[in-house]
Motif scaffolding. Structure first.
Motif, PDB file in Angstrom:
ATOM      1  N   ILE A 162      19.241 -36.365  43.647  1.00 56.67           N
ATOM      2  CA  ILE A 162      18.141 -35.579  44.189  1.00 56.67           C
ATOM      3  C   ILE A 162      18.736 -34.363  44.879  1.00 56.67           C
ATOM      4  CG2 ILE A 162      18.011 -36.766  46.414  1.00 56.67           C
ATOM      5  CD1 ILE A 162      14.896 -36.459  46.143  1.00 56.67           C
ATOM      6  N   VAL A 199      17.336 -31.166  47.486  1.00 55.52           N
ATOM      7  CA  VAL A 199      16.276 -30.561  48.281  1.00 55.52           C
ATOM      8  C   VAL A 199      16.832 -29.269  48.863  1.00 55.52           C
ATOM      9  CG1 VAL A 199      16.864 -31.941  50.328  1.00 55.52           C
ATOM     10  CG2 VAL A 199      14.606 -30.905  50.143  1.00 55.52           C
ATOM     11  N   ILE A 248      11.785 -29.920  46.719  1.00 56.69           N
ATOM     12  CA  ILE A 248      12.538 -30.892  45.918  1.00 56.69           C
ATOM     13  C   ILE A 248      12.836 -30.188  44.597  1.00 56.69           C
ATOM     14  CG2 ILE A 248      12.541 -33.143  44.783  1.00 56.69           C
ATOM     15  CD1 ILE A 248      12.378 -33.376  47.823  1.00 56.69           C
ATOM     16  N   LEU A 266      14.841 -34.511  40.953  1.00 54.85           N
ATOM     17  CA  LEU A 266      14.967 -35.945  41.244  1.00 54.85           C
ATOM     18  C   LEU A 266      15.145 -36.625  39.892  1.00 54.85           C
ATOM     19  CD1 LEU A 266      14.853 -38.550  42.891  1.00 54.85           C
ATOM     20  CD2 LEU A 266      12.361 -38.370  42.884  1.00 54.85           C
ATOM     21  N   LEU A 309      13.960 -40.056  47.617  1.00 56.10           N
ATOM     22  CA  LEU A 309      12.912 -39.172  48.126  1.00 56.10           C
ATOM     23  C   LEU A 309      12.831 -39.273  49.649  1.00 56.10           C
ATOM     24  CD1 LEU A 309      10.881 -37.065  47.251  1.00 56.10           C
ATOM     25  CD2 LEU A 309       9.199 -38.886  46.972  1.00 56.10           C
ATOM     26  N   ALA A 311      15.543 -37.099  51.073  1.00 58.18           N
ATOM     27  CA  ALA A 311      15.190 -35.679  51.034  1.00 58.18           C
ATOM     28  C   ALA A 311      14.158 -35.334  52.108  1.00 58.18           C
ATOM     29  CB  ALA A 311      14.664 -35.305  49.650  1.00 58.18           C
ATOM     30  N   GLU A 312      13.157 -36.190  52.265  1.00 61.02           N
ATOM     31  CA  GLU A 312      12.129 -35.950  53.282  1.00 61.02           C
ATOM     32  C   GLU A 312      12.735 -35.991  54.682  1.00 61.02           C
ATOM     33  OE1 GLU A 312       9.195 -38.894  52.368  1.00 61.02           O
ATOM     34  OE2 GLU A 312       8.367 -37.736  50.699  1.00 61.02           O
ATOM     35  N   VAL A 354       7.064 -30.685  52.436  1.00 59.23           N
ATOM     36  CA  VAL A 354       7.930 -30.687  51.263  1.00 59.23           C
ATOM     37  C   VAL A 354       7.046 -30.401  50.064  1.00 59.23           C
ATOM     38  CG1 VAL A 354       9.135 -32.294  49.732  1.00 59.23           C
ATOM     39  CG2 VAL A 354       9.752 -32.197  52.107  1.00 59.23           C
ATOM     40  N   LEU A 381       6.994 -29.641  45.536  1.00 61.64           N
ATOM     41  CA  LEU A 381       7.687 -29.881  44.271  1.00 61.64           C
ATOM     42  C   LEU A 381       6.749 -29.611  43.113  1.00 61.64           C
ATOM     43  CD1 LEU A 381       6.447 -32.813  43.168  1.00 61.64           C
ATOM     44  CD2 LEU A 381       7.845 -33.647  45.041  1.00 61.64           C
ATOM     45  N   TYR A 397       4.116 -39.695  42.840  1.00 60.61           N
ATOM     46  CA  TYR A 397       4.194 -38.835  44.029  1.00 60.61           C
ATOM     47  C   TYR A 397       2.944 -38.983  44.900  1.00 60.61           C
ATOM     48  CZ  TYR A 397       8.426 -36.392  42.506  1.00 60.61           C
ATOM     49  OH  TYR A 397       9.720 -36.080  42.146  1.00 60.61           O
TER      50      TYR A 397
END
Length: 121
Positions: free
Chosen positions: A27, A29, A41, A44, A60, A63-64, A75, A77, A89
């Motif tokens: 991933i 970001v 993002i 991924l 995820l 990344a968050e 965030v 994407l 998602y």
């Protein structure tokens, strides 16, 4: 499982990359200096051989968490239409904010997730 994390400094901002299990999952970001309130993002990826093990959820979350720690409020994407990605998602709290982004030629939707509490990491 081997884990590699890397922080990249670019002329436009920072990006964080997490690579698992010799590249079977990854991933990235990014946070631009001109828009420090939002993280993107960029990608991924989870290889078919290691799917359905919670790896994408963990990545995820990584990344968050990076976005929250950097002070981001959201965030965002893009997810390809007609795949399992949009509902996946959505289960993670993302919402579609653009059904047909100009740059995607009708192939993706733009999604974002606002953090309720940036400090809750």
């Amino acid at each position: 499982m081997k884990i590699i994390t890397h922080e990249n400094l670019w002329w436009w901002g920072k990006s964080y990359t997490l690579i698992l299990d010799n590249g079977k999952a990854m991933i990235e970001v990014s946070i631009e200096d001109e828009r420090p309130d939002a993280a993107c993002i960029q990608s991924l990826l989870v290889h078919e051989s290691v799917r359905q093990q919670g790896i994408a959820n963990a990545m995820l979350t990584f990344a968050e968490d990076k976005a929250k720690k950097a002070g981001c409020e959201q965030v965002y994407l893009c997810a390809r239409k007609g795949t399992f990605l949009i509902p996946w998602y959505e289960r993670r709290g993302y919402k579609i904010y653009d059904e047909n982004p100009e740059y995607s030629k009708g192939q993706t939707v733009a999604m974002n997730k606002y953090f309720e509490d940036k400090e809750d990491v």
